[in-house]
Write a protein that holds these residues in place. Sequence first.
Motif, PDB file in Angstrom:
ATOM      1  N   PHE A 183       0.846  -1.208   0.000  1.00 19.43           N
ATOM      2  CA  PHE A 183       0.000   0.000   0.000  1.00 19.43           C
ATOM      3  C   PHE A 183       0.881   1.257   0.000  1.00 19.43           C
ATOM      4  O   PHE A 183       0.627   2.215  -0.736  1.00 19.43           O
ATOM      5  N   GLY A 184       1.931   1.239   0.833  1.00 17.92           N
ATOM      6  CA  GLY A 184       2.841   2.384   0.897  1.00 17.92           C
ATOM      7  C   GLY A 184       3.627   2.542  -0.397  1.00 17.92           C
ATOM      8  O   GLY A 184       3.737   3.643  -0.935  1.00 17.92           O
ATOM      9  N   GLU A 187       1.622   3.995  -3.205  1.00 16.50           N
ATOM     10  CA  GLU A 187       1.426   5.432  -3.042  1.00 16.50           C
ATOM     11  C   GLU A 187       2.704   6.197  -3.401  1.00 16.50           C
ATOM     12  O   GLU A 187       2.650   7.254  -4.024  1.00 16.50           O
ATOM     13  N   CYS A 293       2.959   3.979   4.902  1.00 16.04           N
ATOM     14  CA  CYS A 293       2.320   2.657   4.923  1.00 16.04           C
ATOM     15  C   CYS A 293       1.156   2.666   5.915  1.00 16.04           C
ATOM     16  O   CYS A 293       0.074   2.153   5.611  1.00 16.04           O
ATOM     17  N   SER A 295      -0.617   5.278   7.044  1.00 17.25           N
ATOM     18  CA  SER A 295      -1.757   6.113   6.655  1.00 17.25           C
ATOM     19  C   SER A 295      -2.501   5.499   5.471  1.00 17.25           C
ATOM     20  O   SER A 295      -3.725   5.558   5.385  1.00 17.25           O
ATOM     21  N   GLU A 296      -1.765   4.854   4.558  1.00 16.99           N
ATOM     22  CA  GLU A 296      -2.424   4.195   3.428  1.00 16.99           C
ATOM     23  C   GLU A 296      -3.240   2.997   3.912  1.00 16.99           C
ATOM     24  O   GLU A 296      -4.328   2.722   3.415  1.00 16.99           O
ATOM     25  N   ARG A 299      -6.361   4.362   5.353  1.00 14.57           N
ATOM     26  CA  ARG A 299      -7.237   4.904   4.311  1.00 14.57           C
ATOM     27  C   ARG A 299      -7.954   3.770   3.556  1.00 14.57           C
ATOM     28  O   ARG A 299      -9.145   3.846   3.303  1.00 14.57           O
ATOM     29  N   ARG A 300      -7.223   2.709   3.257  1.00 15.92           N
ATOM     30  CA  ARG A 300      -7.843   1.636   2.470  1.00 15.92           C
ATOM     31  C   ARG A 300      -8.910   0.871   3.262  1.00 15.92           C
ATOM     32  O   ARG A 300      -9.847   0.351   2.690  1.00 15.92           O
TER      33      ARG A 300
END
Length: 331
Positions: A183-184, A187, A293, A295-296, A299-300
């Motif tokens: 995820f990180g 981004e 990582c 924060s993503e 968010r997901r």
Amino acid sequence: MSNLALEEFDTARLIPGFSAPELPRERPDPVALAAAEHNTRNWTSAEPGPFKPGSGLHGRETCRMFRETFNPYRPSVLDWPELEPAALKRIVALPIWDIAVQTEGKARLRMAAYAATLDDADMRGALALNAWEESRHKEVLSRMVAAYGIGLASEPPYVWPRDAEWAYLVTGYSECVDSFFAFGLFEVARRSGIFPPELIDTFEPVMQEECRHILLFANWAAWHRARLSWWRRIRFELKVAAVWVFLGWERIGLARTLDAEGNEQKHDNNFTVNGAQSMTDVDISVLEFMRLCLSENDRRFAGYDVRLLRPETMPRLVRFALRFIRGKKRQ
Ligand SMILES: [Fe+2]
Ligand SMILES: [Fe+2]
């Protein structure tokens, strides 16, 4: 059972009662696409009350979440945008394609194998759909590899696991670790702009699908362990501990894999950790990457019912590490 395309890897044949989802033949229009994207990221159960781990309601709603957030994209209609020579070179050179294709190949088989052992029809259906989605990921990757002329090593044979539960646990916890970093990384790749936004868009549904997968896995694990008798529970927890030891061993780079010709393949099992730099020209510190990582990850997961459990090991470990690093810096 190697090199099977989506149509050939017959999840339905492997798992009683499962039928492969219908996918639209054509690429949907932008409105339908946006609706599907929203649908796959947002889900709240209509049932009132808490989801007690292991309860019928918890199991049912976990499976309902998984079914109702299904994203009906068809790999063969995905866009593979033309790349600038520098971007193409960078993508072809990434050392991840072999392990990515083989990981999906293994995941679909292991999930299907475990799903086939389940008595609970709802959970069996959800895990079968997960296996089918891994098969679809493999096809997405195969199409991308073909579109950009990326060379792959021959795949080793995919072997039906002897201990389906062990294999499923290894796959599930691996996905929890890898997705957290992926995820990180994704981004980082998006922000750096070195890949065209169309390519990022093509992969976005795959990323979100991994988020759904680990959400299903975390809830399956809680549901499953709560339903075990005390002695089975002890056996299960020992198995889970052994899985983490195995994953650690694999990630320090001790695991070796052989291709179909018996040649040793050098896989970077730590790519998700080491790879951030190859995704961007901008310098990113380990600290910044860890924060990204986290924060993503948040968010997901943000759009899913708060009563469903989230995978917690990686976020906790990383939060702990961040606190430790900050403490050291202050000293
Ligand atoms: Fe996958
Ligand atoms: Fe997955």
